[in-house]
Design a protein around this motif. Sequence first.
Motif, PDB file in Angstrom:
ATOM      1  N   UNK A 175     -44.375  -3.297  41.360  1.00  0.00           N
ATOM      2  CA  UNK A 175     -43.141  -3.775  40.735  1.00  0.00           C
ATOM      3  C   UNK A 175     -43.438  -4.564  39.469  1.00  0.00           C
ATOM      4  N   UNK A 178     -41.421  -3.632  36.188  1.00  0.00           N
ATOM      5  CA  UNK A 178     -40.232  -4.448  35.973  1.00  0.00           C
ATOM      6  C   UNK A 178     -40.572  -5.665  35.128  1.00  0.00           C
ATOM      7  N   UNK A 208     -26.389  -5.451  37.845  1.00  0.00           N
ATOM      8  CA  UNK A 208     -26.927  -4.756  39.020  1.00  0.00           C
ATOM      9  C   UNK A 208     -27.338  -3.321  38.695  1.00  0.00           C
ATOM     10  N   UNK A 242     -30.997  -3.467  38.283  1.00  0.00           N
ATOM     11  CA  UNK A 242     -31.642  -4.246  39.330  1.00  0.00           C
ATOM     12  C   UNK A 242     -32.033  -3.331  40.482  1.00  0.00           C
ATOM     13  N   UNK A 243     -33.201  -3.565  41.033  1.00  0.00           N
ATOM     14  CA  UNK A 243     -33.654  -2.816  42.200  1.00  0.00           C
ATOM     15  C   UNK A 243     -34.018  -3.832  43.279  1.00  0.00           C
ATOM     16  N   UNK A 244     -33.638  -3.536  44.508  1.00  0.00           N
ATOM     17  CA  UNK A 244     -33.855  -4.471  45.604  1.00  0.00           C
ATOM     18  C   UNK A 244     -34.850  -3.870  46.589  1.00  0.00           C
ATOM     19  N   UNK A 245     -35.861  -4.630  46.926  1.00  0.00           N
ATOM     20  CA  UNK A 245     -36.803  -4.231  47.983  1.00  0.00           C
ATOM     21  C   UNK A 245     -36.731  -5.331  49.039  1.00  0.00           C
ATOM     22  N   UNK A 304     -26.035 -10.600  46.655  1.00  0.00           N
ATOM     23  CA  UNK A 304     -26.096  -9.867  45.376  1.00  0.00           C
ATOM     24  C   UNK A 304     -24.791  -9.993  44.608  1.00  0.00           C
ATOM     25  N   UNK A 358     -35.472  -4.861  33.143  1.00  0.00           N
ATOM     26  CA  UNK A 358     -35.107  -4.538  34.520  1.00  0.00           C
ATOM     27  C   UNK A 358     -35.598  -5.626  35.458  1.00  0.00           C
TER      28      UNK A 358
END
Lengths: 538, 274
Positions: free
Chosen positions: B155, B159, B135, B138-141, B125, B114
């Motif tokens: 994270x 991840x 995606x 995938x995690x977006x911060x 993205x 991940x």
Amino acid sequence: MSALVAAPLPEEPPARDGAEQATRLAVLWVPDWPVAAAVAEGLAQAHEPVALHDGRGLVAVSARARAEGVRRGMRRRSAQGLCPELVLINADEGRDVRAFEPVMQALESVVPESNLLRPGVAVLPARGASRYLGSEDALAEALVGAAAESGVEAQVGIADGMLMAMLAARSSEQVPLGRSAERLAGCDVRDLVHVATTRDSRARMVDLVDLFRRLGLVTLGDLARLRTAQVGPRFGAWGLQAHRLARGLDAQPPRVRRAEPDVVVQADLDPPAHRIDAAAFAARRLAEELQTAMMRRGVVCARLRVQARTEDGGALERTWRLDGGALTAVELTDRVRWQLEGWLSGRSGQRPSAPVTALELAAEEVSPAAVASDGLWGRVGRGQAQAGRAALRVQGLIGADAVLSPVLQGGRSPRDRVRLVSWGDEPVALRDPKAPWPGQIPSPLPATVPTSPMPAKVLDDDGRPVTVGERGVLHGMPAMVEVNKRAREVTGWAGPWPVHERWWAGGRPRTYVQVVCGEAALLLAGEGESWWVEGMYD
Amino acid sequence: MREAVRQESARERERSREARLAAAQRALATAEASTGLRQRLTGVTTLASAASGPVPPPSSTVPPELLLPLPAGVETLLPWGGLRRGSAIQVSGSRSVLLALAAAAANAPGLDLWCAVVAMPDVGLAAAAEAGLDLNRTVVVPKPGPDAPAVLGALIDGFDVVVLGRCPALTDADRRSAGHRLRHREAVLLSGDVWPGAHAVLEVGERSWFGVGAGDGVLTGREATITGYARGLGQPRQVRVRMGADGDLAPIGVDARLSQGEGEIHELDLARAG
């Protein structure tokens, strides 16, 4: 995430000579509970016609609205057509549980061991309490009185077995001992749907009942006359459960010995949780842990007990009755969170006197799951489980909206082609990415897309601004681009590509141009005289 | 007798001091080379290594299970021949290269890896997806805010690949503790901003663009020179790559313009990043 998909296969009943006795149960039922909950929370007045909808259709209707012809399952628009003054409220299962908590606490003053079947329906063992109070009439009276004290009008039915008790509650009567089966024989098979506890099991039951009716099994008596050996292979675990219910028995056969120990998980909260969100966060983790533990042992449970301990030594406890089917982690989490909301919102009389220091979840009446659909190590990979936990942790730190999961969708500009949803929400594309999207900006796509439009100036050889005319034609050849007060000479450019999207919703025509300025390359969008940077290539 | 012993021990001390000095100088030289500080690189040496066919993969003592795949073009730039788990890599000058690295690592076959993209509110993205980043994993911060150290720590815990943008809330101490955590959790950090203490720095520069004319054509491709500085790689290495739309970096050797800069002194400025 669905770990265990079917209910346990009930064992063969002990004997055919009527030796198996169903439990004597009292069911307290509040008609149209979601409506009553909405009224209790002040979302509507009791005298208004009220309906709750969940986006697809109406899920609950008040008596006043029903009199106007509004029915469950109707589309919103047709309901409003029938009754223009109808008050529409969004359905919220959390609210239903929260508002029911004071009722449950009032019932516990009559019968200590009361279970929640679903918000609006409580199940209580009747035998001991009616002996204590003198008669079943007295018990029914006491229960109705307790509910009335917490401001709710309820009906009570007492009978053998869950289904008959449930139907008895609808007509406010007591079915004499041992008469359930014959009373049920005349009822419609569609009544089976009333005992479903979750939305998922309700949908399954509806399908099953539909199948029964198509096969000519119209009454519960028709279904009860079938032999168990015939039902099992044809209708599976749910069919067997329906068959038992139709015969006036409990959904699960009684067990002489306890086959499996309870599954218990617990967590200490340090620092103690004052607020719902802090407690709910811990609950979510705990629920997942319980789900994993049950999955690993390959079991499902019939009751879920939620227990919270407070700093001053107090304890709150509530038991949920489940219909034997497996609960997914999300459903489990929801139930625990709703319960905590019920306690911590302060609406119930029994508010925790001090911050919550420990939470405990127990899966009771555990039985082996018939089908475990997960792989040996679970369908959820180690990567996903860990990442999910970390994302939750970050959501706890900086808020739920700060952790996003991207999903690709259809669109023309690079910005439109990705949608961000909060982590935990369903990542669904709003527009189909597989549609052709003529006029889409071709790949390679810019790796940087400014969050807000970055104004730019585009000048031609003589220093005059380049403008976009009617029909997306450029007036002037770009020779200089100025972004952030830094002018760069244009060494090559491509375009213009006019795009006029969503004109029916006020969308403005814009024209895209790719510009190369030495080492940098930009995607510019223009409208009239104004230009802005839509993307930066690197 | 006693005099002889004293002379002997004095000579010994002298020898050990020389040895220590030499060792210290070697260590200093290695450190300088790895960070690229005051490294004078001539076109000739890099050209020689690039021109003489594919560079043999650097000797690697890293067990293969600790290596994640790299895009084909940049394999020779890192000393391990792959992306070593637990390391922090700084990629300056091109976000596309950064995303290509993240995509290649997260797509390691047979692993469910991940990726988290942190502190990059303006990342494209769609371009990341085009480069091969899945995606769904995938995690977006976008804005970790003042809690960035705690967010980054959490994270890294969960991840496998963490892509980090500009994050002023991180102090050097936070970066060091993040580095420890990376090693412990065997995650990979790819920083688009300056990351002091990075195990390797990839500098992207000298870009050229293809497909765009004067009002005609469309951007089709680009070439860039990537220079790799790493601990354990004596000389910085350089490679010219062609970046396709699908995020692969195909090595194309060195173009003619570069070889004209023979003997040119290239002073690396580490601060030129982002």
